[in-house]
Design a protein around this motif. Sequence first.
Motif, PDB file in Angstrom:
ATOM      1  N   MET A  18       0.844  -1.195   0.000  1.00  0.00           N
ATOM      2  CA  MET A  18       0.000   0.000   0.000  1.00  0.00           C
ATOM      3  C   MET A  18       0.875   1.239   0.000  1.00  0.00           C
ATOM      4  SD  MET A  18      -1.366   0.079   3.948  1.00  0.00           S
ATOM      5  CE  MET A  18      -1.987   1.721   3.760  1.00  0.00           C
ATOM      6  N   LEU A  19       0.332   2.325  -0.494  1.00  0.00           N
ATOM      7  CA  LEU A  19       1.055   3.591  -0.515  1.00  0.00           C
ATOM      8  C   LEU A  19       1.010   4.200   0.869  1.00  0.00           C
ATOM      9  CD1 LEU A  19       2.541   5.687  -2.177  1.00  0.00           C
ATOM     10  CD2 LEU A  19       0.341   6.756  -2.653  1.00  0.00           C
ATOM     11  N   HIS A  20       2.170   4.505   1.416  1.00  0.00           N
ATOM     12  CA  HIS A  20       2.246   5.054   2.770  1.00  0.00           C
ATOM     13  C   HIS A  20       2.779   6.470   2.704  1.00  0.00           C
ATOM     14  CE1 HIS A  20       2.734   5.087   7.133  1.00  0.00           C
ATOM     15  NE2 HIS A  20       3.913   5.649   6.929  1.00  0.00           N
ATOM     16  N   ILE A  21       2.038   7.394   3.279  1.00  0.00           N
ATOM     17  CA  ILE A  21       2.451   8.797   3.328  1.00  0.00           C
ATOM     18  C   ILE A  21       2.784   9.115   4.772  1.00  0.00           C
ATOM     19  CG2 ILE A  21       1.802  11.172   2.852  1.00  0.00           C
ATOM     20  CD1 ILE A  21      -0.210  10.104   0.865  1.00  0.00           C
ATOM     21  N   PRO A  22       4.051   9.202   5.138  1.00  0.00           N
ATOM     22  CA  PRO A  22       4.398   9.429   6.526  1.00  0.00           C
ATOM     23  C   PRO A  22       3.982  10.821   6.989  1.00  0.00           C
ATOM     24  CG  PRO A  22       6.334   9.614   5.142  1.00  0.00           C
ATOM     25  CD  PRO A  22       5.228   9.162   4.264  1.00  0.00           C
ATOM     26  N   VAL A  23       3.553  10.873   8.254  1.00  0.00           N
ATOM     27  CA  VAL A  23       3.200  12.146   8.862  1.00  0.00           C
ATOM     28  C   VAL A  23       4.450  12.707   9.510  1.00  0.00           C
ATOM     29  CG1 VAL A  23       1.745  13.291  10.560  1.00  0.00           C
ATOM     30  CG2 VAL A  23       0.842  11.375   9.230  1.00  0.00           C
ATOM     31  N   LEU A  24       4.897  13.850   9.043  1.00  0.00           N
ATOM     32  CA  LEU A  24       6.133  14.446   9.521  1.00  0.00           C
ATOM     33  C   LEU A  24       5.850  15.753  10.235  1.00  0.00           C
ATOM     34  CD1 LEU A  24       8.313  13.932   6.359  1.00  0.00           C
ATOM     35  CD2 LEU A  24       8.477  12.652   8.481  1.00  0.00           C
ATOM     36  N   PRO A  25       6.695  16.098  11.184  1.00  0.00           N
ATOM     37  CA  PRO A  25       6.572  17.434  11.762  1.00  0.00           C
ATOM     38  C   PRO A  25       6.763  18.492  10.694  1.00  0.00           C
ATOM     39  CG  PRO A  25       8.030  16.040  13.062  1.00  0.00           C
ATOM     40  CD  PRO A  25       7.735  15.300  11.807  1.00  0.00           C
ATOM     41  N   ARG A  26       6.118  19.650  10.915  1.00  0.00           N
ATOM     42  CA  ARG A  26       6.171  20.703   9.914  1.00  0.00           C
ATOM     43  C   ARG A  26       7.606  21.149   9.665  1.00  0.00           C
ATOM     44  NH1 ARG A  26       2.606  25.992  10.872  1.00  0.00           N
ATOM     45  NH2 ARG A  26       1.032  24.350  10.978  1.00  0.00           N
ATOM     46  N   ARG A  78      11.514  -2.510  -4.551  1.00  0.00           N
ATOM     47  CA  ARG A  78      11.471  -1.281  -3.762  1.00  0.00           C
ATOM     48  C   ARG A  78      12.006  -0.088  -4.570  1.00  0.00           C
ATOM     49  NH1 ARG A  78      10.399  -1.843   1.577  1.00  0.00           N
ATOM     50  NH2 ARG A  78      10.441  -3.962   2.428  1.00  0.00           N
ATOM     51  N   LEU A  79      13.113  -0.311  -5.265  1.00  0.00           N
ATOM     52  CA  LEU A  79      13.675   0.772  -6.075  1.00  0.00           C
ATOM     53  C   LEU A  79      12.701   1.217  -7.164  1.00  0.00           C
ATOM     54  CD1 LEU A  79      17.424  -0.191  -6.609  1.00  0.00           C
ATOM     55  CD2 LEU A  79      16.530   1.818  -5.441  1.00  0.00           C
ATOM     56  N   ALA A  80      12.133   0.246  -7.879  1.00  0.00           N
ATOM     57  CA  ALA A  80      11.218   0.588  -8.974  1.00  0.00           C
ATOM     58  C   ALA A  80       9.999   1.345  -8.458  1.00  0.00           C
ATOM     59  CB  ALA A  80      10.802  -0.675  -9.715  1.00  0.00           C
ATOM     60  N   LEU A  81       9.390   0.847  -7.371  1.00  0.00           N
ATOM     61  CA  LEU A  81       8.195   1.494  -6.846  1.00  0.00           C
ATOM     62  C   LEU A  81       8.531   2.834  -6.195  1.00  0.00           C
ATOM     63  CD1 LEU A  81       6.525  -1.668  -5.311  1.00  0.00           C
ATOM     64  CD2 LEU A  81       5.730  -0.389  -7.298  1.00  0.00           C
ATOM     65  N   HIS A  82       9.677   2.904  -5.553  1.00  0.00           N
ATOM     66  CA  HIS A  82      10.089   4.156  -4.918  1.00  0.00           C
ATOM     67  C   HIS A  82      10.199   5.280  -5.939  1.00  0.00           C
ATOM     68  CE1 HIS A  82      12.519   7.045  -2.728  1.00  0.00           C
ATOM     69  NE2 HIS A  82      13.475   6.926  -3.627  1.00  0.00           N
ATOM     70  N   TRP A  83      10.883   5.035  -7.050  1.00  0.00           N
ATOM     71  CA  TRP A  83      11.065   6.100  -8.028  1.00  0.00           C
ATOM     72  C   TRP A  83       9.812   6.338  -8.867  1.00  0.00           C
ATOM     73  CZ3 TRP A  83      14.263   9.529  -7.029  1.00  0.00           C
ATOM     74  CH2 TRP A  83      15.471   9.236  -6.399  1.00  0.00           C
ATOM     75  N   PHE A  84       8.958   5.315  -8.981  1.00  0.00           N
ATOM     76  CA  PHE A  84       7.694   5.545  -9.683  1.00  0.00           C
ATOM     77  C   PHE A  84       6.818   6.518  -8.899  1.00  0.00           C
ATOM     78  CE2 PHE A  84       3.188   4.455 -10.235  1.00  0.00           C
ATOM     79  CZ  PHE A  84       3.052   4.720 -11.583  1.00  0.00           C
ATOM     80  N   TRP A  98       7.317   4.023  -0.137  1.00  0.00           N
ATOM     81  CA  TRP A  98       6.841   2.645  -0.274  1.00  0.00           C
ATOM     82  C   TRP A  98       7.512   1.783   0.777  1.00  0.00           C
ATOM     83  CZ3 TRP A  98       2.919   1.094  -3.260  1.00  0.00           C
ATOM     84  CH2 TRP A  98       2.684  -0.276  -3.372  1.00  0.00           C
ATOM     85  N   ARG A  99       6.729   0.913   1.424  1.00  0.00           N
ATOM     86  CA  ARG A  99       7.274   0.123   2.519  1.00  0.00           C
ATOM     87  C   ARG A  99       7.488  -1.343   2.158  1.00  0.00           C
ATOM     88  NH1 ARG A  99       7.681   2.141   7.523  1.00  0.00           N
ATOM     89  NH2 ARG A  99       6.730   4.159   7.978  1.00  0.00           N
TER      90      ARG A  99
END
Length: 526
Positions: free
Chosen positions: A1-9, A114-120, A211-212
């Motif tokens: 699944m696509l993961h969007i990390p929550v980061l401090p501002r 991981r590399l392919a999905l990361h850059w996609f 991507w995880r």
Amino acid sequence: MLHIPVLPRSSFWLRVAVGAALVGLADLLFFAHAPGTSLGLFAFAVLGGALLGRKDLLQDRRGRGFVLAGVAFALVLADRPGLLAWALFGVSISLGALSSRAGPNETAWGWAQRLALHWFFALFGPVIDLFKVSRLRRGRGGMSALNLLGLLIMPLVGGGVFLALFSAANPLISNALANLSLPSLSPQNVLRILFWCAVFIGALGLLRPRWRKPLLALPERKIGKPSAFLTRTITLSLIVFNAVFALQNGLDIAFLWSGAPLPGDMGLAEYAHRGAYPLIVTALLAGLFVLAALQPGSDTANRPLVRRLVVVWIAQNMILVASSLLRTADYIEAYALTRFRIAAMIWMGLVAVGLMLICWRMLAGKSAHWLINANAAAALIVLAVVSVVDLGAVVAGWNVRHAREVGGRGVALDLGYLHTLGAPALVSLVELETTLDDAVLRDRVAAVRQDILLNVRRRQSEWRGWTWRDQRRLDRIAALQQKGALSAPAPGARHWNGRLIQMPPPTAPAPVAAPPPVPLTSRTEG
């Protein structure tokens, strides 16, 4: 699944600032300029930006290893900038960015995914971040990006309409607006904007991986009990294959390796230069057969007769690969060395390594992941060595030493091909020029050498294109000039191989015909 990390501002905007700084540095170093050692400097800047924006990059042992590999390839780029070294640097730093999210026993297959999905997904990273920031602001009671856009539409459009009307009514406003100069959308500016976007997307992709988990797991075949028919046909196939390979290898040993005279009017050159690449295809098919028909741990693969036949067959394939290498070497000896022929010999060596690994996988009962990891490691090691070694200089040095003009057994020196090699051929050409006695050949070599030398010096004079390796070449040429001065080539236009262009002799102008005499009556009438 696509993961969007929550980061401090603060962390998010720090990474945006790092990406913007890398965009500015890339624009200064590379846009409309040929890269040199500056490519290595930019690689170190990317490493520094990644360490600044990713505090977890050095916390993982594998991440530290990938960062060290990135440092090594950055040093290679500083000495010999090239596409291969840059690609290996990108792979190293990308794996470092992903290492904290991978499992402890990640395989080469998983890393590749991981590399392919990361850059996609990195291509859509800025858009994803825009919606993410908008959602966070909306959740905190702030204004989203879409609401802000809707809020500003009416003031901007209305203000523009009124400003246009006032400009038509007031010459002071119209003159002030006319003096405003906005950047034009010229093709160069469009390319510059696209270049900025590409660098920013690449920088943000390293700082914010998305991507995880790998997408697909390598399927493991269930090993069942094979039928007696399948076991017998595999055994019979191996016997037939060994017999056919023994025929080919026997002929190669009798004629190619020993140098015995061939029957009839067939020459050794025709025999040797004919089958290098088809034999490699044969070896690859043999490896595929072992992979498909003999799974480790299966009843067929555990039968002593089958295992012996496979070992003998793989050994015959190794002889076949060695014969292909010898054929290529003979071809090079008779003709010349090129970078493509070096690449072909390296490929043949990798095929031999792959065959040995396939055989060992069956004998030791290794998994498919082990085989992929071992082949990937062998390929990466070879690519890393090739990124460091200057194959063009190797080719030029070999061709100059073995050319017919200097007493070698090869063909006549192909100065046109050496010209295409550019800077890597420069030192070899100077060494040849300082030792030649043939005035005509020396003049041709001087013409090719001079053209390459002028291009190298022009590139070295521009700080962005300066490279340490080219500087060492110039220092080597300066040392060679102390032994024998380089002569200037004869003036005149040249072909790519240094030959003077023979201009056709000027044609004599055609005689002008005299005008016909005017009749006497016409003269008196006038």
